[in-house]
Design an enzyme around this catalytic site. Structure first.
Site, short mmCIF file in Angstrom:
data_model
loop_
_atom_site.label_atom_id
_atom_site.label_comp_id
_atom_site.label_asym_id
_atom_site.label_seq_id
_atom_site.Cartn_x
_atom_site.Cartn_y
_atom_site.Cartn_z
CB ALA A 12 -0.89 -0.02 1.23
N GLY A 65 0.43 -5.21 0.84
CA GLY A 65 -0.78 -5.26 0.01
C GLY A 65 -0.50 -5.83 -1.38
CD GLU A 93 -2.78 -7.99 2.60
OE1 GLU A 93 -2.60 -6.77 2.49
OE2 GLU A 93 -3.49 -8.50 3.46
CD GLU A 101 1.42 -5.77 5.50
OE1 GLU A 101 2.43 -6.49 5.57
OE2 GLU A 101 0.66 -5.77 4.54
N1 DAK Z 1 4.51 3.40 -0.67
C1 DAK Z 1 4.88 4.59 -1.17
N2 DAK Z 1 6.04 4.78 -1.84
C2 DAK Z 1 6.85 3.73 -2.00
C3 DAK Z 1 6.52 2.44 -1.49
C4 DAK Z 1 5.28 2.29 -0.80
N3 DAK Z 1 4.86 1.13 -0.30
N4 DAK Z 1 7.53 1.60 -1.79
C5 DAK Z 1 8.43 2.32 -2.46
N5 DAK Z 1 8.03 3.59 -2.59
C6 DAK Z 1 8.73 4.71 -3.25
C7 DAK Z 1 9.89 5.19 -2.40
O1 DAK Z 1 9.45 6.10 -1.43
C8 DAK Z 1 10.76 5.84 -3.46
O2 DAK Z 1 10.22 7.10 -3.79
P1 DAK Z 1 11.15 8.44 -3.91
O3 DAK Z 1 11.85 8.53 -2.59
O4 DAK Z 1 12.10 8.11 -5.05
O5 DAK Z 1 10.20 9.54 -4.19
C9 DAK Z 1 10.56 4.95 -4.66
O6 DAK Z 1 9.33 4.25 -4.44
C10 DAK Z 1 11.66 3.91 -4.84
O7 DAK Z 1 11.79 3.19 -3.63
P2 DAK Z 1 13.18 3.05 -2.84
O8 DAK Z 1 14.09 4.20 -3.14
O9 DAK Z 1 12.86 2.78 -1.42
O10 DAK Z 1 13.78 1.74 -3.54
P3 DAK Z 1 14.79 0.69 -2.89
O11 DAK Z 1 15.25 -0.18 -4.01
O12 DAK Z 1 15.84 1.37 -2.05
O13 DAK Z 1 13.90 -0.19 -1.90
C11 DAK Z 1 11.92 -1.42 -1.19
C12 DAK Z 1 12.87 -0.98 -2.36
C13 DAK Z 1 10.70 -2.10 -1.82
C14 DAK Z 1 12.66 -2.41 -0.30
C15 DAK Z 1 11.54 -0.17 -0.38
O14 DAK Z 1 11.05 0.82 -1.29
C16 DAK Z 1 10.50 -0.44 0.64
O15 DAK Z 1 10.81 -0.97 1.71
N6 DAK Z 1 9.27 -0.05 0.35
C17 DAK Z 1 8.18 -0.15 1.29
C18 DAK Z 1 7.69 -1.57 1.46
C19 DAK Z 1 6.53 -1.64 2.39
O16 DAK Z 1 6.72 -1.50 3.63
N7 DAK Z 1 5.32 -1.69 1.85
C20 DAK Z 1 4.12 -1.43 2.58
C21 DAK Z 1 3.69 -2.64 3.33
S1 DAK Z 1 2.28 -2.27 4.31
C22 DAK Z 1 -5.18 -2.08 4.85
C23 DAK Z 1 -4.99 -3.17 4.07
C24 DAK Z 1 -3.74 -3.41 3.53
C25 DAK Z 1 -2.69 -2.57 3.83
C26 DAK Z 1 -2.92 -1.48 4.59
C27 DAK Z 1 -4.17 -1.22 5.11
N8 DAK Z 1 -6.44 -1.83 5.42
C28 DAK Z 1 -7.38 -2.92 5.46
C29 DAK Z 1 -6.73 -0.54 6.00
C30 DAK Z 1 -1.40 -2.86 3.30
C31 DAK Z 1 -0.29 -2.42 3.96
C32 DAK Z 1 0.99 -2.59 3.30
O17 DAK Z 1 1.12 -2.94 2.15
#
Ligand code: DAK
Length: 260
Positions: A66, A111, A114, A134
């Site tokens: 997400a 997400g 998922e 998460e």
């Molecule tokens: N959201 C927003 N931006 C993201 C992103 C994300 N999930 N993942 C990456 N980006 C953006 C980065 O901020 C960066 O943007 P700029 O800084 O260049 O503007 C760009 O994409 C490139 O990412 P990185 O520079 O970080 O790239 P790296 O190769 O260094 O790292 C990475 C890749 C995938 C390991 C890293 O980007 C990362 O850790 N990303 C976040 C992963 C993550 O934690 N995802 C979210 C999981 S929580 C719900 C239901 C479902 C959910 C929520 C609520 N409800 C029922 C209410 C789901 C929750 C989730 O998915």
């Protein structure tokens, strides 16, 4: 409908649906979720579409979860709306009568994993990475991830992945049964499309009912599942597809199914 974050291309009855938000690693913001809901709704109704391959744009990510930036600013009401919409997308994929194959080309996190798990099965690039980060963000998977993962690979491995927030390799995801098959990055999409076309050549009602029997049966006792399977089996004997399929076999020709 015109989409800002999705690319759709249909060839030979198979639609490739690409989430195209590369600047944020194809992460799911509310606009992507709304577009996915519309796209799957339309694909389900479109009689010319026999199957869907879902993938992410670029080489780095399928979907990196997400959109954390957007999510961090949601009010409680907006978070509830976001959850409802996301869950509707997962249910649409589960319930649609056509097969949906996830072609995971890079990060499938949170997400994004998922979303892949909501599909009928997953093919992945050898370079793909999987995980549920998460708990590191102070939340839990909220689009059915805990339920779908535990049913797929068992509770113990699901707990290890979700509790640790660890990102695992494609090889491990394959060994654990999250991914059906691994391919080189170049081979991934062609192989997913080949399988989708192979399925599309079969009786569409048979495929649809098999999808329903497997998905519904997982929520039933084995005996109820057997009963449900038998009733769907019986219904198929009222269709042209059953007559065509068996007739074609007996006449030693290829079947031409109409999905009726
Ligand atoms: N959201 C927003 N931006 C993201 C992103 C994300 N999930 N993942 C990456 N980006 C953006 C980065 O901020 C960066 O943007 P700029 O800084 O260049 O503007 C760009 O994409 C490139 O990412 P990185 O520079 O970080 O790239 P790296 O190769 O260094 O790292 C990475 C890749 C995938 C390991 C890293 O980007 C990362 O850790 N990303 C976040 C992963 C993550 O934690 N995802 C979210 C999981 S929580 C719900 C239901 C479902 C959910 C929520 C609520 N409800 C029922 C209410 C789901 C929750 C989730 O998915």
């Amino acid at each position: 409908m015109e989409f800002k974050n999705l690319l759709l291309e249909t060839n030979d009855g198979i639609t490739t649906l690409t989430i195209n938000r590369r600047e944020a690693l194809n992460s799911l913001n509310s606009s992507v979720i709304a577009e996915l809901e519309c796209a799957f709704y339309e694909l389900d109704l479109d009689e010319t579409v026999k199957g869907v391959v879902l993938t992410g744009a670029g080489e780095k990510a399928f979907v990196a979860g997400a959109d954390i930036k957007e999510m961090s600013e949601l009010s409680s009401f907006e978070a509830q709306d976001f959850a409802r919409r996301g869950q509707r997308v997962m249910l649409l994929i589960n319930r649609m009568h056509k097969p949906v194959i996830a072609a995971v080309n890079g990060y499938a996190l949170g997400g994004g994993l998922e979303l892949a798990l909501a599909c009928d099965f997953i093919y992945a690039s050898e370079k793909a990475k999987f995980g549920f980060p998460e708990v590191g963000l102070g939340v839990i998977p909220g689009f059915g991830g805990t339920q779908n993962l535990a049913r797929l690979i068992g509770p113990n491995r699901a707990k290890e992945l979700v509790f640790s927030g660890r990102i695992i390799t494609a090889a491990k995801a394959h060994a654990w049964g999250i991914v059906n098959e691994l391919f080189s990055p170049e081979e991934l999409l062609p192989k997913a499309l080949e399988t989708a076309r192979e399925i599309a050549a079969k009786g569409p009602l048979g495929v649809a009912y098999a999808k329903d029997a497997i998905a519904s049966g997982l929520n039933m006792t084995k005996e109820d599942g057997f009963r449900y399977e038998a009733s769907l089996f019986g219904v198929l004997f009222a269709t042209g597809d059953q007559r065509e399929g068996m007739g074609a076999f007996l006449e030693k020709r290829s079947a031409e199914f109409k999905g009726k």
